[in-house]
Design a protein around this motif. Structure first.
Motif, PDB file in Angstrom:
ATOM      1  N   LEU A   1      -6.873  -5.286   9.952  1.00  0.00           N
ATOM      2  CA  LEU A   1      -5.904  -4.205  10.122  1.00  0.00           C
ATOM      3  C   LEU A   1      -4.506  -4.774  10.282  1.00  0.00           C
ATOM      4  O   LEU A   1      -4.320  -5.760  11.009  1.00  0.00           O
TER       5      LEU A   1
ATOM      6  N   LEU B   1      -4.510  -8.750   0.960  1.00  0.00           N
ATOM      7  CA  LEU B   1      -3.432  -7.876   1.404  1.00  0.00           C
ATOM      8  C   LEU B   1      -3.075  -6.790   0.393  1.00  0.00           C
ATOM      9  O   LEU B   1      -2.458  -5.792   0.760  1.00  0.00           O
ATOM     10  N   HIS B   2      -3.431  -6.969  -0.846  1.00  0.00           N
ATOM     11  CA  HIS B   2      -3.104  -5.950  -1.847  1.00  0.00           C
ATOM     12  C   HIS B   2      -4.227  -4.927  -2.018  1.00  0.00           C
ATOM     13  O   HIS B   2      -4.104  -4.013  -2.818  1.00  0.00           O
ATOM     14  N   ARG B   3      -5.296  -5.099  -1.283  1.00  0.00           N
ATOM     15  CA  ARG B   3      -6.407  -4.146  -1.388  1.00  0.00           C
ATOM     16  C   ARG B   3      -6.580  -3.421  -0.059  1.00  0.00           C
ATOM     17  O   ARG B   3      -7.044  -3.988   0.911  1.00  0.00           O
ATOM     18  N   ARG B   4      -6.199  -2.168  -0.067  1.00  0.00           N
ATOM     19  CA  ARG B   4      -6.382  -1.356   1.126  1.00  0.00           C
ATOM     20  C   ARG B   4      -7.751  -0.694   1.117  1.00  0.00           C
ATOM     21  O   ARG B   4      -8.292  -0.388   0.060  1.00  0.00           O
TER      22      ARG B   4
ATOM     23  N   ARG C   1       3.994  -3.796  -1.105  1.00  0.00           N
ATOM     24  CA  ARG C   1       3.451  -4.464   0.077  1.00  0.00           C
ATOM     25  C   ARG C   1       4.036  -5.858   0.288  1.00  0.00           C
ATOM     26  O   ARG C   1       4.401  -6.234   1.381  1.00  0.00           O
TER      27      ARG C   1
ATOM     28  N   ILE D   1      -3.169   0.532   8.766  1.00  0.00           N
ATOM     29  CA  ILE D   1      -3.458   0.069   7.405  1.00  0.00           C
ATOM     30  C   ILE D   1      -4.598  -0.952   7.482  1.00  0.00           C
ATOM     31  O   ILE D   1      -4.548  -1.900   8.272  1.00  0.00           O
ATOM     32  N   ARG D   2      -5.611  -0.705   6.660  1.00  0.00           N
ATOM     33  CA  ARG D   2      -6.779  -1.588   6.648  1.00  0.00           C
ATOM     34  C   ARG D   2      -6.863  -2.289   5.299  1.00  0.00           C
ATOM     35  O   ARG D   2      -6.730  -1.648   4.245  1.00  0.00           O
ATOM     36  N   PHE D   3      -7.110  -3.579   5.362  1.00  0.00           N
ATOM     37  CA  PHE D   3      -7.209  -4.394   4.153  1.00  0.00           C
ATOM     38  C   PHE D   3      -8.662  -4.761   3.880  1.00  0.00           C
ATOM     39  O   PHE D   3      -9.465  -4.869   4.816  1.00  0.00           O
TER      40      PHE D   3
ATOM     41  N   THR E   1       1.342   3.041  13.410  1.00  0.00           N
ATOM     42  CA  THR E   1       1.862   3.981  12.421  1.00  0.00           C
ATOM     43  C   THR E   1       2.785   5.017  13.044  1.00  0.00           C
ATOM     44  O   THR E   1       3.316   5.870  12.329  1.00  0.00           O
TER      45      THR E   1
END
Ligand code: FES
Length: 143
Positions: free
Chosen positions: A80, A138-141, A3, A123-125, A85
């Motif tokens: 998001l 940002l590293h946790r979806r 990411r 992509i959802r954080f 996508t």
């Protein structure tokens, strides 16, 4: 692709964005704002006061190709990646959905596909209110 590497490949913002969680009007008809968050590790941080209940904004630093769109509803915050996508255009909030200007995909305000051609959700954080700040990880979806 990791990411962090992905985000760092993003092109630099266009001119006109201030630093320090300042609010910058977006020229589009949706009236969305850009905020420049503080970035530390995988965290983007803005003051809670810059995201009132019911408000939304794009968060973007110069290192990010696409902003993160955030929306607050009470004590809940949705974050998001504003990258369609389908082929990567930037969806914009329009009423109760996010609409992609390139080929018409539409997403719910939590990122689910409502209409194609996109087939996958945005992509959802993970995001939360912590004290007087809104923090996006940002590293946790999510999902
Ligand atoms: Fe969004 Fe094609 S890039 S619908």
């Amino acid at each position: 692709m990791e990411r962090r590497a992905f985000l760092l490949r993003l092109p630099v913002l266009s001119a006109g964005v201030a630093v320090g969680a300042a609010t910058v009007p977006l020229g589009g008809c949706g009236g969305s704002r850009y905020l420049v968050p503080l970035e530390a590790g995988d965290r983007l941080t803005i003051p809670l006061s810059s995201l009132p209940d019911g408000a939304d904004a794009f968060l973007q630093t110069p290192a990010m190709e696409r902003p993160v769109w955030v929306r607050r509803e009470g004590d809940d915050v949705v974050a998001l990646l504003a990258r369609c996508t389908h082929r990567g255009c930037q969806p914009e909030p329009v009423g109760d959905r996010l609409s992609c200007p390139c080929h018409g995909s539409e997403f719910s305000l939590t990122g689910e596909v409502l209409e194609g051609p996109a087939e996958r959700p945005l992509i959802r954080f993970a995001a939360a209110i912590e004290g007087d700040e809104v923090i996006v990880r940002l590293h946790r979806r999510v999902g």
